[in-house]
Design an enzyme around this catalytic site. Structure first.
Site, PDB file in Angstrom:
ATOM      1  N   GLY A  72      15.680  33.849  -5.612  1.00 26.90           N
ATOM      2  CA  GLY A  72      15.342  34.055  -7.021  1.00 26.90           C
ATOM      3  C   GLY A  72      13.891  34.469  -7.196  1.00 26.90           C
ATOM      4  CG  ASN A 151      13.485  25.194 -13.798  1.00 26.55           C
ATOM      5  OD1 ASN A 151      13.113  25.894 -14.738  1.00 26.55           O
ATOM      6  ND2 ASN A 151      12.646  24.656 -12.957  1.00 26.55           N
ATOM      7  CD  GLN A 181      18.263  26.116 -12.380  1.00 27.87           C
ATOM      8  OE1 GLN A 181      19.394  25.644 -12.525  1.00 27.87           O
ATOM      9  NE2 GLN A 181      17.517  25.852 -11.315  1.00 27.87           N
ATOM     10  N   GLY A 202      21.520  32.825  -4.843  1.00 27.40           N
ATOM     11  CA  GLY A 202      22.816  32.335  -4.368  1.00 27.40           C
ATOM     12  C   GLY A 202      22.938  30.827  -4.273  1.00 27.40           C
ATOM     13  CG  HIS A 203      19.494  28.055  -3.345  1.00 24.19           C
ATOM     14  ND1 HIS A 203      18.981  26.826  -3.664  1.00 24.19           N
ATOM     15  CD2 HIS A 203      18.565  28.955  -3.730  1.00 24.19           C
ATOM     16  CE1 HIS A 203      17.773  26.980  -4.202  1.00 24.19           C
ATOM     17  NE2 HIS A 203      17.509  28.267  -4.263  1.00 24.19           N
ATOM     18  CB  THR A 239      18.375  44.718   9.082  1.00 22.86           C
ATOM     19  OG1 THR A 239      17.692  45.749   9.788  1.00 22.86           O
ATOM     20  CG2 THR A 239      19.825  44.667   9.507  1.00 22.86           C
ATOM     21  CB  CYS A 327       8.597  24.062  -7.341  1.00 19.35           C
ATOM     22  SG  CYS A 327      10.007  25.057  -6.941  1.00 19.35           S
TER      23      CYS A 327
HETATM   24  N1  PLP Z   1      13.885  30.496 -11.345  1.00 19.16           N
HETATM   25  C1  PLP Z   1      14.357  29.293 -11.707  1.00 19.16           C
HETATM   26  C2  PLP Z   1      14.617  29.029 -13.147  1.00 19.16           C
HETATM   27  C3  PLP Z   1      14.607  28.309 -10.738  1.00 19.16           C
HETATM   28  O1  PLP Z   1      15.076  27.112 -11.121  1.00 19.16           O
HETATM   29  C4  PLP Z   1      14.338  28.608  -9.377  1.00 19.16           C
HETATM   30  C5  PLP Z   1      14.543  27.593  -8.332  1.00 19.16           C
HETATM   31  O2  PLP Z   1      14.600  26.397  -8.592  1.00 19.16           O
HETATM   32  C6  PLP Z   1      13.840  29.875  -9.060  1.00 19.16           C
HETATM   33  C7  PLP Z   1      13.626  30.794 -10.063  1.00 19.16           C
HETATM   34  C8  PLP Z   1      13.501  30.250  -7.658  1.00 19.16           C
HETATM   35  O3  PLP Z   1      14.656  30.493  -6.903  1.00 19.16           O
HETATM   36  P1  PLP Z   1      14.551  30.526  -5.325  1.00 19.16           P
HETATM   37  O4  PLP Z   1      14.338  29.134  -4.862  1.00 19.16           O
HETATM   38  O5  PLP Z   1      15.854  31.100  -4.868  1.00 19.16           O
HETATM   39  O6  PLP Z   1      13.413  31.408  -4.989  1.00 19.16           O
END
Ligand code: PLP
Length: 398
Positions: A72, A151, A181, A202-203, A239, A327
């Protein structure tokens, strides 16, 4: 009771079907998708199929509007920098105070590079101040970046309306929305929303970590961040990660098809958890508990106690939740999102996010509702705010 995972906004379990679809590309189908010979055909076919699945997920007009990325954060960086680089004369950018650090910290970096940035605030329900946004857009505004769903609180921003406001003031201003989110929780329809670009990871919807997909409208030009080969039509060299891309394609299709379950069953369990906690715990209050939230998220503040202590006690009995975003957790600074909402100091340090998924079971929710009250009671007993807690107890009739 085994592990109870209620931190699905941090990451999700990879669906078994997703693992199954990925495995051949680690094994017998290991070819490079760019190779010309027949052996590599299955790799390029897998990417083609995943692109179609992401087009379906986003309701994009054209599969060429999908760019595979690593996450993301990369999707947001590629979209924002990519669009700004195509329009270097304009130097004003707008975002919100509650974005993920992948947007907020990029904006801070862009300010150092000479851009002027405005950060739009939210009210105590987490709703964006649309009048402020309207006022800020001007003829020099190159880009507006507003997340689809937050989030930490789950609050959904009215992206379609936001696009209308921005384009009415300046039709040339580009709009990026961080859809990370929203993905798998509410329907994403980029054509209806009218965004120029949107990113997902994806996760967050039962695919592995380390793969994302950026939608960029075919009329919108961007420069690449990673320069190299011709992959992703020159927009993202390197790749392709065939197994992960194939896995995310299937996960996206399954997530879209499970949206009804998400908005009914997952929401029912979220609401049961939320009301169960509020009913039993006198110092609990929901942060931004409005209707316009993704169905899986609740953020609850426990007044006069520390969130980290709650998390440790929950962890001891196998319950995973989170204080602030993944984070920012690990630091005792209250979350920038809850600060932007003006969550009172009495509960900002004791705020916990529970985020469910389609794998969450009713008995797990019942277990949390049973086990949380004694934990909170124990922590209240050692809180230095005994007078305030007693007054609150009386006020709430407990
Ligand atoms: N944007 C939002 C709103 C998120 O909650 C997150 C991850 O928690 C991200 C971006 C970042 O995604 P990634 O961990 O795949 O870089």
């Amino acid at each position: 009771m085994n592990l109870i995972y209620l931190d699905n906004n941090a990451t999700t379990k990879v669906d078994d079907k997703v693992i199954k679809v990925m495995m051949p590309y680690f094994g017998e189908k290991y070819g490079n998708a760019s190779s010309m010979y027949e052996f590599a055909r299955s790799a390029s076919d897998a990417i083609k199929a995943a692109r179609e699945q992401m087009k379906y997920f986003y309701n994009a007009e054209n599969e060429k509007e999908i760019i595979f990325t690593s996450c993301g954060s990369e999707s947001a960086n590629l979209a924002i920098r990519g669009m700004l680089n195509m329009n270097k004369n304009k130097r004003h950018i707008i975002t919100t105070k509650v974005e993920h650090p992948c947007v907020l910290n990029l904006y801070k970096q862009l300010e150092k590079e000479g851009y002027k940035a405005d950060y739009i605030g939210v009210n105590s329900n987490g709703e964006l101040n649309l009048e402020e946004l309207d006022e800020k857009v001007n003829s020099d505004t190159a880009l507006v970046s507003v997340m689809y769903a937050n989030n930490e609180t789950g609050v959904i921003f009215p992206i379609k309306k936001i696009v209308e406001i921005v384009k009415a003031k300046n039709p040339e201003t580009k709009v990026f929305s961080d859809g990370v989110q929203a993905a798998g929780k509410i329907n994403i329809d980029v054509q209806d929303l009218g965004v120029d670009a949107m990113g997902v990871s994806g996760h967050k919807f039962h695919a592995p970590k380390g793969v994302g997909a950026l939608y960029v409208n075919s009329k919108t030009l961007i420069t690449p961040l990673i320069i190299g080969g011709h992959q992703e039509r020159g927009k993202r060299a390197g790749t392709e990660n065939v197994p992960y891309i194939a896995g995310m394609g299937l996960a996206a299709e399954m997530a879209k098809d499970a949206l009804k379950y998400e908005s009914t069953e997952v929401k029912r369990l979220r609401d049961k958890l939320e009301s169960g906690i509020i009913k039993r715990i006198y110092n609990a209050r929901v942060n931004a508990g409005i209707n316009n939230r993704v169905p899986n998220t609740t953020n609850i503040g426990f007044e006069y106690i520390e969130g980290e202590l709650i998390l440790l006690h929950l962890s001891d009995i196998g319950i995973c939740a989170s204080s602030g975003s993944a984070c920012t957790s690990g630091s005792l600074e209250p979350s920038h999102v809850l600060r932007a909402l003006n969550v009172p100091f009495t509960s900002i340090h004791g705020s916990i996010r529970f985020s469910l998924s389609r794998f969450t079971k009713e008995k797990e929710i019942d277990y949390v509702i049973e086990k949380l009250p004694p934990i909170i009671e124990k922590l209240c007993a050692i809180s230095p705010y005994q007078d305030e807690l007693n007054a609150l107890k009386k006020l709430k009739g407990f």
